[in-house]
Design a protein around this motif. Structure first.
Motif, short mmCIF file in Angstrom:
data_model
loop_
_atom_site.label_atom_id
_atom_site.label_comp_id
_atom_site.label_asym_id
_atom_site.label_seq_id
_atom_site.Cartn_x
_atom_site.Cartn_y
_atom_site.Cartn_z
N LEU A 95 33.22 -1.99 -8.87
CA LEU A 95 32.70 -3.33 -9.14
C LEU A 95 31.67 -3.78 -8.10
N ARG A 96 31.47 -2.95 -7.08
CA ARG A 96 30.52 -3.26 -6.00
C ARG A 96 30.86 -4.58 -5.31
N ILE A 97 32.15 -4.69 -4.97
CA ILE A 97 32.64 -5.83 -4.21
C ILE A 97 33.51 -5.29 -3.08
N SER A 98 33.89 -6.13 -2.14
CA SER A 98 34.69 -5.65 -1.02
C SER A 98 36.14 -5.44 -1.44
N SER A 99 36.83 -4.60 -0.69
CA SER A 99 38.26 -4.37 -0.93
C SER A 99 39.03 -5.67 -0.78
N ARG A 100 38.60 -6.48 0.15
CA ARG A 100 39.26 -7.77 0.36
C ARG A 100 39.14 -8.68 -0.86
N THR A 101 37.98 -8.64 -1.50
CA THR A 101 37.78 -9.45 -2.71
C THR A 101 38.67 -8.93 -3.84
N VAL A 102 38.81 -7.63 -3.95
CA VAL A 102 39.71 -7.06 -4.96
C VAL A 102 41.13 -7.52 -4.70
N GLU A 103 41.56 -7.44 -3.43
CA GLU A 103 42.91 -7.89 -3.08
C GLU A 103 43.10 -9.37 -3.43
N PHE A 104 42.07 -10.19 -3.18
CA PHE A 104 42.14 -11.61 -3.51
C PHE A 104 42.33 -11.80 -5.02
N HIS A 105 41.51 -11.08 -5.81
CA HIS A 105 41.62 -11.20 -7.27
C HIS A 105 43.01 -10.76 -7.74
N LYS A 106 43.49 -9.65 -7.20
CA LYS A 106 44.82 -9.16 -7.58
C LYS A 106 45.89 -10.20 -7.24
N TYR A 107 45.81 -10.78 -6.07
CA TYR A 107 46.77 -11.80 -5.65
C TYR A 107 46.74 -12.99 -6.61
N ARG A 108 45.53 -13.48 -6.94
CA ARG A 108 45.38 -14.64 -7.83
C ARG A 108 45.90 -14.33 -9.23
N ILE A 109 45.62 -13.12 -9.73
CA ILE A 109 46.10 -12.72 -11.06
C ILE A 109 47.62 -12.75 -11.06
N MET A 110 48.22 -12.13 -10.05
CA MET A 110 49.68 -12.07 -9.99
C MET A 110 50.27 -13.46 -9.86
N GLU A 111 49.61 -14.32 -9.11
CA GLU A 111 50.07 -15.70 -8.97
C GLU A 111 49.98 -16.45 -10.30
N GLN A 112 48.84 -16.31 -10.99
CA GLN A 112 48.64 -17.00 -12.27
C GLN A 112 49.65 -16.54 -13.32
N LEU A 113 49.97 -15.25 -13.31
CA LEU A 113 50.85 -14.68 -14.33
C LEU A 113 52.31 -14.68 -13.90
N ASN A 114 52.57 -15.15 -12.69
CA ASN A 114 53.92 -15.16 -12.14
C ASN A 114 54.52 -13.75 -12.15
N ILE A 115 53.73 -12.81 -11.66
CA ILE A 115 54.11 -11.40 -11.59
C ILE A 115 54.32 -11.05 -10.13
N LYS A 116 55.38 -10.27 -9.87
CA LYS A 116 55.75 -9.97 -8.49
C LYS A 116 55.35 -8.56 -8.02
N THR A 117 55.24 -7.61 -8.95
CA THR A 117 54.96 -6.23 -8.54
C THR A 117 53.76 -5.65 -9.29
N SER A 118 53.21 -4.59 -8.72
CA SER A 118 52.10 -3.90 -9.38
C SER A 118 52.55 -3.28 -10.71
N ALA A 119 53.79 -2.82 -10.76
CA ALA A 119 54.31 -2.25 -12.01
C ALA A 119 54.32 -3.31 -13.11
N GLU A 120 54.73 -4.52 -12.78
CA GLU A 120 54.73 -5.61 -13.78
C GLU A 120 53.30 -5.92 -14.21
N LEU A 121 52.36 -5.79 -13.28
CA LEU A 121 50.96 -6.03 -13.59
C LEU A 121 50.47 -5.03 -14.63
N VAL A 122 50.83 -3.77 -14.46
CA VAL A 122 50.45 -2.73 -15.42
C VAL A 122 51.12 -2.99 -16.77
N GLN A 123 52.40 -3.37 -16.75
CA GLN A 123 53.09 -3.68 -18.00
C GLN A 123 52.40 -4.82 -18.73
N TYR A 124 51.99 -5.85 -18.01
CA TYR A 124 51.28 -6.97 -18.61
C TYR A 124 49.97 -6.49 -19.26
#
Length: 133
Positions: A95-124
């Motif tokens: 995506l040509r963005i920093s790793s930190r930005t990816v981590e931020f997006h991942k954190y926000r997605i998990m927060e918005q979806l009330n997901i706790k683990t990466s496995a749950e993220l994949v299931q979603y």
């Protein structure tokens, strides 16, 4: 991709101002027709989802499995790549963005979806047609 996901994406696209919506597996002739309509100021919707899309806009019953959070296009990209098994560094490079930005997006997605683990993220992502298995 399940039909309900296509309708959810189409709804988001039209709410964002799109002039048309075709599926990626649509025939080339359909894409040409959609572009022709858009250039004439018309709106084009692929017939496969037209009825469900109209129902969605008219406030019909929510579609089973519809995206339950309003993820931004960038969040959907990050989610898709993570769910496909890419590392944070690989997502950042793609995506040509920093790793930190990816981590931020991942954190926000998990927060918005009330997901706790990466496995749950994949299931979603699988359940909502963001990736297919």
């Amino acid at each position: 991709m399940p039909l309900h996901a296509d309708v959810a994406y189409a709804t988001s696209a039209f709410e964002a101002g799109a002039s048309g919506f075709v599926l990626k597996h649509s025939a080339p002739q359909e894409l040409i027709l959609a572009m022709h309509d858009a250039m004439q100021g018309k709106t084009y919707v692929t017939p496969i989802i037209a009825g469900d899309l109209i129902n969605s806009f008219q406030g019909g019953t929510p579609l089973k499995g519809e995206l339950k959070a309003d993820l931004s296009p960038r969040q959907r990209e990050v989610l898709q790549l993570i769910a496909e098994g890419k590392s944070i560094k690989e997502v950042a490079a793609t995506l040509r963005i920093s790793s930190r930005t990816v981590e931020f997006h991942k954190y926000r997605i998990m927060e918005q979806l009330n997901i706790k683990t990466s496995a749950e993220l994949v299931q979603y992502a699988v359940k909502h047609g963001i990736i297919s298995v």
